[in-house]
Design a protein around this motif. Structure first.
Motif, PDB file in Angstrom:
ATOM      1  N   VAL A   1      30.705  45.202  46.849  1.00  0.00           N
ATOM      2  CA  VAL A   1      31.479  45.909  47.666  1.00  0.00           C
ATOM      3  C   VAL A   1      32.219  47.117  46.928  1.00  0.00           C
ATOM      4  N   GLY A   2      32.593  47.048  45.684  1.00  0.00           N
ATOM      5  CA  GLY A   2      33.133  48.312  45.012  1.00  0.00           C
ATOM      6  C   GLY A   2      32.174  49.296  45.030  1.00  0.00           C
TER       7      GLY A   2
ATOM      8  N   SER B   1      42.326  43.828  43.689  1.00  0.00           N
ATOM      9  CA  SER B   1      41.883  42.902  42.741  1.00  0.00           C
ATOM     10  C   SER B   1      41.506  43.601  41.414  1.00  0.00           C
ATOM     11  N   ARG B   2      41.253  44.910  41.666  1.00  0.00           N
ATOM     12  CA  ARG B   2      40.833  45.553  40.383  1.00  0.00           C
ATOM     13  C   ARG B   2      42.000  46.041  39.431  1.00  0.00           C
TER      14      ARG B   2
ATOM     15  N   ASP C   1      39.954  44.505  47.635  1.00  0.00           N
ATOM     16  CA  ASP C   1      38.916  44.952  46.734  1.00  0.00           C
ATOM     17  C   ASP C   1      39.766  45.843  45.504  1.00  0.00           C
TER      18      ASP C   1
ATOM     19  N   ARG D   1      31.481  41.247  44.291  1.00  0.00           N
ATOM     20  CA  ARG D   1      32.858  42.156  44.394  1.00  0.00           C
ATOM     21  C   ARG D   1      32.276  43.345  43.814  1.00  0.00           C
TER      22      ARG D   1
ATOM     23  N   TYR E   1      40.823  36.525  46.148  1.00  0.00           N
ATOM     24  CA  TYR E   1      39.481  37.259  46.264  1.00  0.00           C
ATOM     25  C   TYR E   1      38.668  37.321  44.917  1.00  0.00           C
TER      26      TYR E   1
END
Length: 243
Positions: A58-59, A179-180, A176, A55, A46
């Motif tokens: 989305v966040g 991924s952070r 998401d 991204r 992702y």
């Protein structure tokens, strides 16, 4: 190694805030295996292939949802000023930020608070209770788990008619968020000797920090009752050390 950790979990060195440590460690291990085998690789894909602006958008949408929870909980904690700022964030980002895709409130100077019902219960004096590791969800406490069940009632996903859409958005939220944390977890894996203990202690400290809005009470000062009392001086004034 596992036998040593199990002994520490139930012996004199057991953490009083983690009486369920043997079970928690096993759930932590299962969560780690799931993360290593599925969640982390998908989150890496992702991060690698979804453009950064997408991204970020989305966040921002999920962050806009969290501001709704924060507004309600700040109001429940008798913090009307913060609740108003949260509400303004949601209104500005929803209207001018295209449904939350763009975060306009932060550059405008509106602070972002992260309040949930677990913090609300702590604010009104409910102890955290034993530390828990939840399947898939990770670190928690008895109080925070109860609070999470209440927060879920405010979750927009719970009121969607399409089950497929619910699960799709929930999965997107997990990926998401994971991924952070890719850089953070890589650093943790390299630095932590006992990842379980590190995560537990970090979680409990951070939750206390959040409950008290960054000003947790100081721990009680250690008692000096075990130290040897100083020898009393003789009544005639003679130096004790000279004898």
């Amino acid at each position: 190694m596992i036998a040593t950790l199990s002994a520490c979990a139930t012996g004199p060195n057991a953490n009083p805030r983690d009486p369920l440590e043997p079970m928690n460690r096993e759930i932590h291990r299962i969560n780690e295996d799931l993360d290593t085998g599925i969640i982390k690789p998908v989150a890496q894909l992702y991060a690698d292939y979804v453009p950064s602006p997408v991204r970020t958008a989305v966040g921002n949408v999920f962050s806009n949802f969290s501001d709704m929870y924060s507004a309600v909980n700040n109001l429940l904690q008798a913090k009307p000023g913060r609740a108003a700022e949260d509400t303004m964030r949601v209104a500005i980002n929803s209207v001018f930020g295209l449904g939350g895709l763009i975060d306009i409130a932060t550059p405008a100077g509106l602070p972002k608070y992260k309040e949930d019902f677990g913090q609300t219960l702590g604010y009104w004096g409910l102890p955290s209770g034993p530390y828990m590791v939840l399947p898939l969800l990770g670190p928690s406490t008895v109080r925070d788990t109860a609070g999470m069940l209440v927060d879920l009632q405010l979750e927009p996903l719970a009121y969607m008619d399409s089950t497929a859409l619910q699960y799709s958005l929930a999965g997107l939220f997990v990926i998401d968020k994971r991924s952070r944390l890719l850089g953070t977890t890589s650093l943790l894996e390299a630095a932590a000797l006992d990842k379980y203990s590190f995560l537990r202690d970090s979680y409990l400290q951070r939750r206390e920090y959040l409950v008290y809005d960054g000003n947790p009470p100081l721990p009680p000062a250690p008692s000096d009752s075990t130290s040897d009392p100083a020898p009393a001086a003789p009544a005639d004034g003679t130096d004790v050390q000279s004898k």
